[in-house]
Design an enzyme around this catalytic site. Structure first.
Site, PDB file in Angstrom:
ATOM      1  N   ASP A 159       0.861  -1.189   0.000  1.00 21.75           N
ATOM      2  CA  ASP A 159       0.000   0.000   0.000  1.00 21.75           C
ATOM      3  C   ASP A 159       0.897   1.239   0.000  1.00 21.75           C
ATOM      4  O   ASP A 159       1.902   1.295   0.711  1.00 21.75           O
ATOM      5  CB  ASP A 159      -0.912  -0.003   1.234  1.00 21.75           C
ATOM      6  CG  ASP A 159      -2.053   0.989   1.106  1.00 21.75           C
ATOM      7  OD1 ASP A 159      -3.209   0.548   1.020  1.00 21.75           O
ATOM      8  OD2 ASP A 159      -1.772   2.214   1.084  1.00 21.75           O
ATOM      9  N   ILE A 160       0.505   2.224  -0.773  1.00 23.83           N
ATOM     10  CA  ILE A 160       1.329   3.427  -0.910  1.00 23.83           C
ATOM     11  C   ILE A 160       1.300   4.285   0.368  1.00 23.83           C
ATOM     12  O   ILE A 160       2.210   5.075   0.598  1.00 23.83           O
ATOM     13  CB  ILE A 160       0.852   4.237  -2.150  1.00 23.83           C
ATOM     14  CG1 ILE A 160       1.971   5.069  -2.725  1.00 23.83           C
ATOM     15  CG2 ILE A 160      -0.392   5.056  -1.855  1.00 23.83           C
ATOM     16  CD1 ILE A 160       1.680   5.621  -4.109  1.00 23.83           C
TER      17      ILE A 160
ATOM     18  N   ASN B 172     -12.656  -3.150   2.723  1.00 26.01           N
ATOM     19  CA  ASN B 172     -13.544  -2.003   2.826  1.00 26.01           C
ATOM     20  C   ASN B 172     -14.513  -2.025   1.644  1.00 26.01           C
ATOM     21  O   ASN B 172     -14.092  -2.245   0.499  1.00 26.01           O
ATOM     22  CB  ASN B 172     -12.733  -0.706   2.815  1.00 26.01           C
ATOM     23  CG  ASN B 172     -11.859  -0.559   4.044  1.00 26.01           C
ATOM     24  OD1 ASN B 172     -12.222  -1.004   5.130  1.00 26.01           O
ATOM     25  ND2 ASN B 172     -10.687   0.046   3.877  1.00 26.01           N
TER      26      ASN B 172
ATOM     27  N   GLY C  57     -15.663   2.739   3.851  1.00 26.87           N
ATOM     28  CA  GLY C  57     -14.429   3.503   3.677  1.00 26.87           C
ATOM     29  C   GLY C  57     -13.655   3.143   2.424  1.00 26.87           C
ATOM     30  O   GLY C  57     -12.455   3.429   2.329  1.00 26.87           O
ATOM     31  N   GLN C  58     -14.332   2.550   1.449  1.00 28.48           N
ATOM     32  CA  GLN C  58     -13.632   2.162   0.210  1.00 28.48           C
ATOM     33  C   GLN C  58     -13.331   3.395  -0.631  1.00 28.48           C
ATOM     34  O   GLN C  58     -14.192   4.253  -0.830  1.00 28.48           O
ATOM     35  CB  GLN C  58     -14.512   1.187  -0.590  1.00 28.48           C
ATOM     36  CG  GLN C  58     -13.813   0.630  -1.822  1.00 28.48           C
ATOM     37  CD  GLN C  58     -14.627  -0.445  -2.527  1.00 28.48           C
ATOM     38  OE1 GLN C  58     -15.777  -0.710  -2.166  1.00 28.48           O
ATOM     39  NE2 GLN C  58     -14.033  -1.056  -3.535  1.00 28.48           N
TER      40      GLN C  58
ATOM     41  N   HIS D  84     -10.190  -5.296  -3.096  1.00 28.22           N
ATOM     42  CA  HIS D  84      -8.843  -5.573  -2.583  1.00 28.22           C
ATOM     43  C   HIS D  84      -8.924  -6.006  -1.134  1.00 28.22           C
ATOM     44  O   HIS D  84      -9.786  -5.552  -0.385  1.00 28.22           O
ATOM     45  CB  HIS D  84      -7.926  -4.349  -2.719  1.00 28.22           C
ATOM     46  CG  HIS D  84      -8.537  -3.071  -2.239  1.00 28.22           C
ATOM     47  ND1 HIS D  84      -9.446  -2.356  -2.989  1.00 28.22           N
ATOM     48  CD2 HIS D  84      -8.380  -2.387  -1.085  1.00 28.22           C
ATOM     49  CE1 HIS D  84      -9.820  -1.284  -2.312  1.00 28.22           C
ATOM     50  NE2 HIS D  84      -9.191  -1.282  -1.147  1.00 28.22           N
TER      51      HIS D  84
ATOM     52  N   HIS E  20      -6.835  -5.802   2.244  1.00 28.76           N
ATOM     53  CA  HIS E  20      -5.692  -5.231   2.966  1.00 28.76           C
ATOM     54  C   HIS E  20      -5.132  -6.334   3.870  1.00 28.76           C
ATOM     55  O   HIS E  20      -5.880  -6.937   4.656  1.00 28.76           O
ATOM     56  CB  HIS E  20      -6.133  -4.070   3.865  1.00 28.76           C
ATOM     57  CG  HIS E  20      -6.677  -2.872   3.152  1.00 28.76           C
ATOM     58  ND1 HIS E  20      -5.924  -1.741   2.927  1.00 28.76           N
ATOM     59  CD2 HIS E  20      -7.901  -2.618   2.637  1.00 28.76           C
ATOM     60  CE1 HIS E  20      -6.676  -0.829   2.305  1.00 28.76           C
ATOM     61  NE2 HIS E  20      -7.874  -1.346   2.123  1.00 28.76           N
TER      62      HIS E  20
HETATM   63  P1  AMP Z   1      -9.599   1.423   0.332  1.00 30.30           P
HETATM   64  O1  AMP Z   1      -9.664   2.746   1.024  1.00 30.30           O
HETATM   65  O2  AMP Z   1      -9.974   0.245   1.155  1.00 30.30           O
HETATM   66  O3  AMP Z   1     -10.329   1.473  -0.991  1.00 30.30           O
HETATM   67  O4  AMP Z   1      -8.078   1.173   0.026  1.00 30.30           O
HETATM   68  C1  AMP Z   1      -7.411   1.709  -1.061  1.00 30.30           C
HETATM   69  C2  AMP Z   1      -5.962   1.690  -0.709  1.00 30.30           C
HETATM   70  O5  AMP Z   1      -5.222   1.867  -1.909  1.00 30.30           O
HETATM   71  C3  AMP Z   1      -5.523   2.786   0.247  1.00 30.30           C
HETATM   72  O6  AMP Z   1      -4.994   2.185   1.430  1.00 30.30           O
HETATM   73  C4  AMP Z   1      -4.465   3.549  -0.543  1.00 30.30           C
HETATM   74  O7  AMP Z   1      -3.391   3.973   0.257  1.00 30.30           O
HETATM   75  C5  AMP Z   1      -4.043   2.531  -1.578  1.00 30.30           C
HETATM   76  N1  AMP Z   1      -3.496   3.050  -2.818  1.00 30.30           N
HETATM   77  C6  AMP Z   1      -4.008   4.025  -3.595  1.00 30.30           C
HETATM   78  N2  AMP Z   1      -3.250   4.210  -4.698  1.00 30.30           N
HETATM   79  C7  AMP Z   1      -2.232   3.308  -4.593  1.00 30.30           C
HETATM   80  C8  AMP Z   1      -1.107   3.009  -5.407  1.00 30.30           C
HETATM   81  N3  AMP Z   1      -0.873   3.650  -6.538  1.00 30.30           N
HETATM   82  N4  AMP Z   1      -0.262   2.034  -4.995  1.00 30.30           N
HETATM   83  C9  AMP Z   1      -0.494   1.374  -3.842  1.00 30.30           C
HETATM   84  N5  AMP Z   1      -1.530   1.607  -3.037  1.00 30.30           N
HETATM   85  C10 AMP Z   1      -2.388   2.577  -3.396  1.00 30.30           C
END
Ligand code: AMP
Length: 114
Positions: free
Chosen positions: A31-32, A87, A93-94, A100, A102
């Site tokens: 995760d970024i 999420n 909170g998506q 995906h 986590h």
């Molecule tokens: P959610 O809020 O459950 O939809 O999770 C989306 C996740 O994607 C968040 O934790 C972000 O930090 C992560 N995210 C968004 N863009 C990227 C990216 N380019 N590379 C890796 N993680 C990302």
């Protein structure tokens, strides 16, 4: 069919990601914005926008993800445990609409999650 997201670009290798695992069905990458010492996202290559859109046809794919999530967590050395989070929708909170999981670990998790 889901609208393509940033995760589709990671699947297509159009943007960089620190990839931990990949096979024909799924890919896992850091995760970024990590929320724990280990914070990996595991996604199917199939574009499913959220848990809401998971169908009967996806049973074996979802099972595959759960098995791979365990393998990834163990490979990260999370001997004391980990947390899987999916999420879903606004209340969940998506923020990225490509389903995906986590994989969070490396510290004790709190409950309730907030
Ligand atoms: P959610 O809020 O459950 O939809 O999770 C989306 C996740 O994607 C968040 O934790 C972000 O930090 C992560 N995210 C968004 N863009 C990227 C990216 N380019 N590379 C890796 N993680 C990302």
């Amino acid at each position: 069919m889901a609208i393509s997201t940033i995760f589709q670009k990671i699947i297509n290798k159009e943007i960089p990601a620190n990839i931990h695992y990949e096979d024909e069905l799924c890919i896992a990458f850091d995760d970024i914005r990590p929320q724990a010492p280990v914070h990996i996202l595991l996604i199917p290559k199939k574009e499913i926008s959220s848990h809401r859109e998971v169908g009967e046809d996806d049973q074996s794919l979802m099972g595959h993800l759960i098995v791979k999530a365990k393998e990834i967590a163990l490979k990260q050395g999370l001997k004391e445990g980990w947390r899987l989070v999916v999420n879903t929708g606004n209340d969940g909170g998506q923020t990225v609409y490509h389903i995906h999981i986590h994989i969070l670990g490396g510290r004790p998790m709190k409950w309730p999650p907030g």
